[in-house]
Design a protein around this motif. Structure first.
Motif, PDB file in Angstrom:
ATOM      1  N   ASP A 357       0.850  -1.202   0.000  1.00 31.58           N
ATOM      2  CA  ASP A 357       0.000   0.000   0.000  1.00 31.58           C
ATOM      3  C   ASP A 357       0.878   1.242   0.000  1.00 31.58           C
ATOM      4  O   ASP A 357       1.654   1.464   0.931  1.00 31.58           O
ATOM      5  N   GLU A 360      -1.616   7.497  -0.541  1.00 32.34           N
ATOM      6  CA  GLU A 360      -2.828   7.633  -1.359  1.00 32.34           C
ATOM      7  C   GLU A 360      -2.539   8.364  -2.673  1.00 32.34           C
ATOM      8  O   GLU A 360      -1.787   9.344  -2.684  1.00 32.34           O
ATOM      9  N   GLY A 361      -3.156   7.869  -3.742  1.00 33.39           N
ATOM     10  CA  GLY A 361      -3.047   8.561  -5.025  1.00 33.39           C
ATOM     11  C   GLY A 361      -1.773   8.253  -5.792  1.00 33.39           C
ATOM     12  O   GLY A 361      -1.472   8.945  -6.779  1.00 33.39           O
ATOM     13  N   ASP A 389      -9.788   1.336  -7.042  1.00 34.11           N
ATOM     14  CA  ASP A 389      -9.270   1.440  -5.674  1.00 34.11           C
ATOM     15  C   ASP A 389      -9.474   2.892  -5.257  1.00 34.11           C
ATOM     16  O   ASP A 389      -8.794   3.792  -5.755  1.00 34.11           O
ATOM     17  N   LYS A 391      -8.608   4.662  -2.901  1.00 36.38           N
ATOM     18  CA  LYS A 391      -7.437   5.407  -2.397  1.00 36.38           C
ATOM     19  C   LYS A 391      -6.283   5.367  -3.389  1.00 36.38           C
ATOM     20  O   LYS A 391      -5.241   5.973  -3.144  1.00 36.38           O
ATOM     21  N   ASP A 392      -6.431   4.618  -4.472  1.00 35.38           N
ATOM     22  CA  ASP A 392      -5.346   4.435  -5.441  1.00 35.38           C
ATOM     23  C   ASP A 392      -4.023   4.142  -4.717  1.00 35.38           C
ATOM     24  O   ASP A 392      -3.031   4.834  -4.902  1.00 35.38           O
ATOM     25  N   SER A 393      -4.052   3.101  -3.872  1.00 37.18           N
ATOM     26  CA  SER A 393      -2.828   2.833  -3.111  1.00 37.18           C
ATOM     27  C   SER A 393      -2.392   1.367  -3.110  1.00 37.18           C
ATOM     28  O   SER A 393      -1.245   1.075  -2.811  1.00 37.18           O
ATOM     29  N   ASN A 394      -3.290   0.419  -3.467  1.00 36.62           N
ATOM     30  CA  ASN A 394      -2.904  -0.997  -3.340  1.00 36.62           C
ATOM     31  C   ASN A 394      -2.258  -1.546  -4.613  1.00 36.62           C
ATOM     32  O   ASN A 394      -2.757  -1.341  -5.717  1.00 36.62           O
ATOM     33  N   THR A 422       5.903   9.223  -5.007  1.00 35.19           N
ATOM     34  CA  THR A 422       5.564   9.907  -3.749  1.00 35.19           C
ATOM     35  C   THR A 422       6.059  11.348  -3.779  1.00 35.19           C
ATOM     36  O   THR A 422       5.323  12.287  -3.423  1.00 35.19           O
ATOM     37  N   LYS A 425       3.926  13.397  -5.980  1.00 37.89           N
ATOM     38  CA  LYS A 425       2.625  13.664  -5.360  1.00 37.89           C
ATOM     39  C   LYS A 425       2.758  14.804  -4.329  1.00 37.89           C
ATOM     40  O   LYS A 425       1.928  15.718  -4.295  1.00 37.89           O
TER      41      LYS A 425
END
Ligand SMILES: Cc1ncc(COP(=O)(O)O)c(C=O)c1O
Length: 430
Positions: A357, A360-361, A389, A391-394, A422, A425
């Protein structure tokens, strides 16, 4: 160590430049690696080649009941195969129906049958218009594909460290008569690696469905797929059929399993275990579908393994191939991402996957960056119904197919992609 979250815009831009250089180094290697699907590696398939020598033109192809396996007949499987699959699922042979080579096909078929003919007297699901399924997330994309294909609405249920959120499961199942089933991978879950606790299994057994014909689809695909030999490092789950019987709910569950990741994926033996009443209902329809599945393959499997000890020994050889791969992935994730607070990941003791995970995003971007540099991952979002998803995280990592060396390269690149996505983002908000 200063965390990305604590950095100023200038510091983040410096990090970005540094990471882009590293990323380019990987790109210049022209990698062509795949961590997308949980396929056994060739070395695992090689291990089972001896099974092809168990039968020859000189073999007596007759089962324990004296039935000629070359001929038509034996709708629900030969006794030897029932014993084998019963041992794998920890049930009794008379609770087992043997099918063809793939459990996914049984699941599809079971849903299709419920759509057109209902479940033991219930209305066919297609007539309802609003049949729903609960889908623990993250989960198995091919489960979700089946329910989506039949137009069944899917409701995501978050996974916890002990299984699906049972408060939510009970809330939906016990109150909403349009909820007809739930997908479960109870042991070494795909992709989280979670095994359901005793309490979770018991709460499943004690459900009081509002819908007639509600069924738990208990896909025990990884029941004997441990990574470690020591018993105290192997997960154990309660026998759901037994718990359902005790709870006075004997017909509420269908359990599925196969030898796809024990012998040959695509040429194994698959089975369902369920109550006597369900078996009687299902077999009435099976007689219309087929005169029987491949009994020669069933015989080959049963004679090769001899008994459950044979399977356990065989699975430990699989573990010897799989364990170093999982450990290589976990080692690099820890080395490169440990303490950065930009991702979390599972530490499974069995099964085929590691679940990651990201912040997020970031998941879609991580998978895109990895692909552009030659490493294919499972599509971000695919572990959720409809591929969404929220949260667009998995991200699901499948370490089984590449060699440990290839994995080291692929996961090192993956960690660079995680950091780069990351940083990008975080820069969006600076
Ligand atoms: C949870 C789960 N069920 C079923 C399957 C497929 O099983 P089969 O080959 O028996 O169709 C997989 C394969 O990845 C899986 O992860």
């Amino acid at each position: 160590m200063k965390l990305y979250h604590e950095m100023s815009k200038t510091e983040l831009l410096e990090q970005k430049e540094f990471l882009l250089k590293k990323y380019k180094e990987f790109k210049d290697c022209h990698l062509d690696l795949n961590m997308a699907r949980g396929k056994p590696a060739p070395a695992q398939l090689d291990m089972t080649m001896g099974m092809l020598d168990v039968l020859s033109s000189n073999s007596r192809l007759v089962d324990e009941d004296g039935i000629d396996c070359r001929n038509y007949g034996t709708l629900d499987g030969i006794p030897e195969a029932k014993k084998m699959m019963a041992a794998i699922m920890d049930v009794s042979p008379d609770q087992v129906i043997i099918y063809g080579n793939a459990s996914l096909n049984i699941m599809y078929d079971t849903i299709a049958r419920s759509m057109t003919h209902g479940v033991m007297g219930s209305n066919p699901w297609y007539k309802l218009g609003d049949a729903k399924f609960l889908c623990p997330v993250p989960g198995y994309d091919r489960h979700f594909a089946i329910t989506e294909f039949f137009g069944i609405d899917m409701i995501p249920i978050p996974m916890t460290p002990t299984g699906p959120d049972m408060d939510l499961v009970e809330h939906y199942v016990n109150n909403d008569s349009s909820v007809k089933g739930i997908w479960c991978v109870p042991k070494y879950s795909n992709p989280s690696g979670v095994s359901y606790s005793d309490e979770t299994v018991r709460r499943f057994a004690h459900l009081k469905p509002a819908a007639t014909g509600f069924r738990i689809f208990w896909d025990n695909a990884y029941s004997v797929h441990h990574l470690y030999k020591e018993e105290d490092k192997q997960d154990k789950i309660l026998n759901i059929l037994e718990e359902c019987e005790k709870a006075g709910n004997p017909d509420i569950v269908y359990e599925f399993a196969s030898t796809s990741k024990i012998t040959f994926s695509g040429a194994g033996v698959a089975a369902m275990a369920t109550s006597k009443a369900n078996i009687d209902f299902i077999e009435k329809q099976m007689t219309v579908q087929t005169i029987g599945h491949d009994k020669i393959n069933q015989l080959r499997h049963a004679r090769y393994f001899k008994d459950f000890d044979g399977i356990k020994v065989h699975m430990m050889k699989h573990a010897d191939i799989m364990r170093p791969k999982f450990e290589a992935v976990l080692e690099i994730l820890e080395e490169e991402l440990g303490g950065w607070e930009i991702g979390t990941w599972s530490h499974p003791r069995g099964g085929y996957f590691i679940s990651f995970d990201s912040m997020e995003g970031c998941a879609k971007e991580i998978v895109r960056l990895a692909k552009e540099a030659g490493v294919v991952m499972t599509g971000a979002g695919s572990t959720f119904p409809y591929g969404i998803d929220p949260k667009d995280s998995n991200i699901r990592i499948a370490p089984s197919y590449p060699t440990p060396d290839e994995l080291r390269t692929a996961v090192s690149l993956f960690t660079v992609c995680v950091k780069l996505a990351t940083v990008n983002k975080l820069l969006e908000t600076k």
